[in-house]
Design an enzyme around this catalytic site. Structure first.
Site, PDB file in Angstrom:
ATOM      1  N   ASP A  85      12.097 -12.974 -18.279  1.00 37.08           N
ATOM      2  CA  ASP A  85      11.649 -11.656 -18.749  1.00 37.08           C
ATOM      3  C   ASP A  85      11.529 -11.614 -20.275  1.00 37.08           C
ATOM      4  OD1 ASP A  85      10.922  -9.035 -18.297  1.00 37.08           O
ATOM      5  OD2 ASP A  85      12.976  -8.284 -18.152  1.00 37.08           O
ATOM      6  N   HIS A  86      10.471 -10.984 -20.769  1.00 34.61           N
ATOM      7  CA  HIS A  86      10.295 -10.757 -22.214  1.00 34.61           C
ATOM      8  C   HIS A  86      10.531 -12.008 -23.050  1.00 34.61           C
ATOM      9  CE1 HIS A  86       9.551  -6.501 -22.149  1.00 34.61           C
ATOM     10  NE2 HIS A  86      10.537  -6.352 -21.303  1.00 34.61           N
ATOM     11  N   GLU A 137       1.961  -8.413 -21.791  1.00 40.99           N
ATOM     12  CA  GLU A 137       2.168  -6.989 -22.103  1.00 40.99           C
ATOM     13  C   GLU A 137       1.136  -6.508 -23.110  1.00 40.99           C
ATOM     14  OE1 GLU A 137       6.188  -5.587 -22.690  1.00 40.99           O
ATOM     15  OE2 GLU A 137       5.592  -4.148 -24.225  1.00 40.99           O
ATOM     16  N   HIS A 176      12.997   0.705 -23.062  1.00 42.40           N
ATOM     17  CA  HIS A 176      14.094  -0.035 -22.435  1.00 42.40           C
ATOM     18  C   HIS A 176      15.419   0.675 -22.692  1.00 42.40           C
ATOM     19  CE1 HIS A 176      10.978  -3.212 -22.765  1.00 42.40           C
ATOM     20  NE2 HIS A 176      11.440  -3.510 -21.566  1.00 42.40           N
ATOM     21  N   HIS A 205       7.812  -1.052 -17.331  1.00 39.46           N
ATOM     22  CA  HIS A 205       9.080  -1.487 -17.934  1.00 39.46           C
ATOM     23  C   HIS A 205       9.920  -0.262 -18.265  1.00 39.46           C
ATOM     24  CE1 HIS A 205       8.547  -5.892 -18.819  1.00 39.46           C
ATOM     25  NE2 HIS A 205       7.393  -5.558 -18.285  1.00 39.46           N
ATOM     26  N   GLY A 207      12.572   1.056 -16.518  1.00 43.46           N
ATOM     27  CA  GLY A 207      12.749   1.911 -15.339  1.00 43.46           C
ATOM     28  C   GLY A 207      14.088   2.630 -15.258  1.00 43.46           C
TER      29      GLY A 207
HETATM   30 ZN   LIG Z   1      10.959  -4.866 -20.055  1.00 45.11          ZN
END
Ligand SMILES: [Zn+2]
Length: 281
Positions: A85-86, A137, A176, A205, A207
């Site tokens: 992730d990221h 993204e 986030h 993103h 959530g």
């Molecule tokens: Zn994220």
């Protein structure tokens, strides 16, 4: 079953697009919650994504996480996806691919579009050759610093057309971490991107703490992957704390972890319900 390859993950998302639901992405922070994510996916009969941020992967190592994830996938009959992730660095993304991750996010969303495209393209070429799914993204979802900016439709289309990325995180007003005030999601923008890129799974993103009805509306309007990290991690850690408080420190570690895993799973089931993916495996 084996962890799905890119073409199978594309198929999982194309079913989600035609079925109007989303695939849950849950961040893990340790082995205990990694196992809880796999079990929740199996029990709810949904494809599920376990994702590690750089904080997690740098502490635990891609190889060790991947080894456990492959075993967890093989124990179940529902698709289990391991996602990096990221990841801001193409070199690290490629290391995750080499370690056996079947999905990576290359995040150059803080860069101008041309640079973002060049970085994503580099990762896509490498990852696709290895059968690995790639998320990029557009716009920027803040990482606790309030520095967010919305995606725009033209940039979203350009990024996908120029790179061949498989999924796209679109910044539509979420952030986030937990929120002080619930965010106002830009559903109009989401619908526009979804109409412009109907076959590309769009990712929400940030959530944690978006009201469930808002997540459901975003799924109705085109979100096909819902990312939840902080909320599950804090539930897991609070579970450890509460287990120690209730059972005492002489109780076996495995009992304490099992208690926290059960708590984390309840939270993961909530995410699965918001996604509408129960029974879709
Ligand atoms: Zn994220």
């Amino acid at each position: 079953m084996d962890m799905p390859k890119r073409d199978e993950i594309v198929e999982i998302f194309s079913k989600a697009i035609s079925g109007g639901y989303a695939i849950p992405h849950i961040n893990h922070s340790d082995y205990g919650d990694l196992i809880a994510i796999a079990e929740a996916g199996r029990e709810a009969q949904t494809p599920i994504i376990a994702a590690g941020t750089m904080m997690t992967t740098s502490a635990m190592g891609f190889d060790k996480i991947s080894a456990i994830a492959h075993i967890l996938a093989s124990e179940g009959e529902t698709p289990f996806i391991l996602h990096c992730d990221h990841c801001p660095d193409p070199v690290l993304c490629k290391q995750a691919v080499d370690a056996g991750y079947n999905s990576v996010m290359i995040d150059a969303s803080d860069k101008p579009l041309d640079e973002n495209i060049a970085i994503v393209k580099d990762v896509v070429e490498y990852a696709h050759a290895c059968g690995v799914f790639v998320e990029a993204e557009v716009g920027h979802v803040a990482h606790g610093d309030g520095a967010s900016w919305d995606a725009n439709v033209d940039e979203a289309v350009k990024l996908i057309e120029a790179t061949g990325a498989d999924a796209l995180a679109v910044a539509i007003g979420s952030e986030h971490g937990f929120y002080k005030e619930p965010p106002k999601l830009n559903y109009d923008l989401l619908k526009q991107v979804s109409q412009a890129l109907p076959s590309v799974p769009l990712v929400l993103h940030g959530g944690s703490g978006i009201p469930a009805d808002d997540v459901r509306r975003a799924v109705r309007d085109g979100i096909r992957k819902v990312n939840v990290g902080t909320d599950v991690r804090c539930t897991y850690v609070a579970g450890l704390r509460d287990a120690i408080a209730e059972m005492g420190i002489e109780r076996h570690t495995q009992d304490i972890i099992a208690f926290a895993q059960a708590r984390a799973k309840e939270k993961i089931f909530d995410v699965i319900e918001m996604c509408g993916s129960r029974g879709k495996a």
